[in-house]
Design an enzyme around this catalytic site. Structure first.
Site, short mmCIF file in Angstrom:
data_model
loop_
_atom_site.label_atom_id
_atom_site.label_comp_id
_atom_site.label_asym_id
_atom_site.label_seq_id
_atom_site.Cartn_x
_atom_site.Cartn_y
_atom_site.Cartn_z
N ASP A 288 -17.13 7.21 -3.01
CA ASP A 288 -15.94 7.03 -2.19
C ASP A 288 -15.78 8.31 -1.37
OD1 ASP A 288 -13.46 6.23 -1.18
OD2 ASP A 288 -12.40 6.28 -3.10
N CYS B 122 -16.31 1.51 -0.82
CA CYS B 122 -15.16 0.69 -0.43
C CYS B 122 -14.92 0.69 1.09
CB CYS B 122 -13.91 1.16 -1.14
SG CYS B 122 -13.49 2.88 -0.79
N GLN C 101 -9.75 -3.57 -4.59
CA GLN C 101 -11.08 -3.12 -4.20
C GLN C 101 -12.05 -3.25 -5.38
OE1 GLN C 101 -12.29 -1.93 -1.11
NE2 GLN C 101 -14.21 -2.25 -2.21
N HIS D 246 -6.78 1.33 -7.03
CA HIS D 246 -7.05 0.34 -5.97
C HIS D 246 -7.71 -0.87 -6.63
CE1 HIS D 246 -7.56 -1.29 -2.10
NE2 HIS D 246 -8.44 -0.47 -1.56
N ARG E 95 0.89 -1.18 0.00
CA ARG E 95 0.00 0.00 0.00
C ARG E 95 0.92 1.21 0.00
NH1 ARG E 95 -5.60 1.22 3.09
NH2 ARG E 95 -6.20 -0.14 1.37
N ARG F 236 -13.68 -8.77 -0.16
CA ARG F 236 -12.24 -8.49 -0.23
C ARG F 236 -11.46 -9.77 0.07
NH1 ARG F 236 -10.16 -3.39 0.27
NH2 ARG F 236 -8.28 -4.47 -0.43
#
Ligand code: CP
Ligand code: NVA
Length: 302
Positions: free
Chosen positions: A223, A262, A132, A129, A102, A290
């Protein structure tokens, strides 16, 4: 070597097989993949906080019979000019079988991948991402029984998750993506593409800065307006004020439309509590997925 850095490095058939396999494994009682990663070690490196990515990768690796080492950036020499990404990549390659990263910057992720001898997974960068977006796809596959003709509306800033969604829309899975965002965010998207030398690709979707164009949809996604590591000022927040996903919007999208996010969410900003905690919200399926998608990603990388 299979790096999982971006959706646009993958193709239509591979994405379909990831989703089908994740759905089958999730629903199967079989423990066929119990020893898949036996003796293998995943290192997860975090330059930003995480709850879902951290836990789901750790649990996924253990469920596949492997082990996981979680490292926060301040525990490594990496960063602050102490040790280069090149030397870090070469060092990691001596010890572990796979790395999930990350990163603050997509450029660091690209560099780590280019110097690593083991596969690298993008666990979120400032650009994208993909893990996701894959979990989002699995959720849509389960809730809508496929992708053909599915209308997805993205509402709000074009974030890292949105950019992975733009990549999905270009895969010809049959999904029709409409982005509703403001001019500031659309121009920021182009700037980011320029920085990371990625071709901007909004040709296969509709992009609107006028919410009067909202109409029925199968899926609505938003988001946070303030992504980690970004400085978002009051003016930007004010300019997004009409983009809060609320009940009125959900009525336009229709009763069958599912709401996705997310997480983490800022209730009252990008979405009202009535919508995110309401009957059309599938955020907890998305969070659970996930785990199932991480297992597929790890298997493909190994
Ligand atoms: N959605 C997501 O990536 O959550 P975390 O930041 O908690 O990992
Ligand atoms: N856009 C958000 C996603 C968090 C999972 C962020 O980068 O903070």
């Amino acid at each position: 070597m299979n790096n999982f850095l971006s959706i646009y490095n993958l193709d239509h058939n591979l994405i379909q097989s990831f989703i089908k396999s994740a759905a089958e494994t999730k629903n199967s009682k079989s423990d066929d993949d119990l020893n898949f990663a036996n003796g293998k070690i995943l290192a997860s490196i975090f330059e930003k906080p995480s709850t879902r990515t951290r836990l789901s990768f750790d649990v996924a690796m253990r469920k596949l019979g492997g082990q996981c080492i979680i490292i926060d950036q301040n525990e490594l020499h990496l960063g602050n000019n102490k040790e280069s990404i090149t030397d870090t990549a070469k060092t990691l390659s001596q010890y572990v079988d796979i790395v999930m990263y990350r990163s603050q910057s997509h450029e660091s992720l690209q560099k780590l991948a280019s110097f690593s001898k083991v596969p690298i997974i993008n666990g979120l960068s400032d650009f994208s991402h993909p893990c996701q977006a894959m979990a989002d796809l699995l959720t849509i596959y389960e809730k809508k029984s496929g992708f053909e003709g599915i209308k997805v509306n993205w509402i709000g800033p074009i974030t890292n998750v949105a950019r992975s969604w733009i990549e999905i829309a270009n895969l010809n899975l049959g999904i029709k993506l409409k982005i509703f965002s403001n001019d500031y965010s659309i121009s920021e998207y182009h700037k980011k593409c320029e920085i990371y030398k990625i071709k901007p690709d909004l040709d296969n979707m509709e992009v609107h800065n006028n919410l009067k164009k909202l109409d029925s949809a199968d899926v609505v996604i938003t988001d946070t307006w303030e992504s980690m590591g970004e400085t978002v000022n009051e003016k930007i927040i004010k300019n997004f004020s009409s983009y809060t996903v609320n009940q009125e919007m959900m009525r336009i999208f229709g009763d069958e439309c599912i709401f996705m996010h997310c997480l983490p969410a800022n209730r009252g900003q990008e979405v009202t509590p009535e919508v995110i905690d309401g009957p059309q919200s599938v955020i907890w399926d998305e969070a659970q997925n996930r785990l199932h998608i991480q297992k597929e990603i790890i298997k493909w990388c190994l």
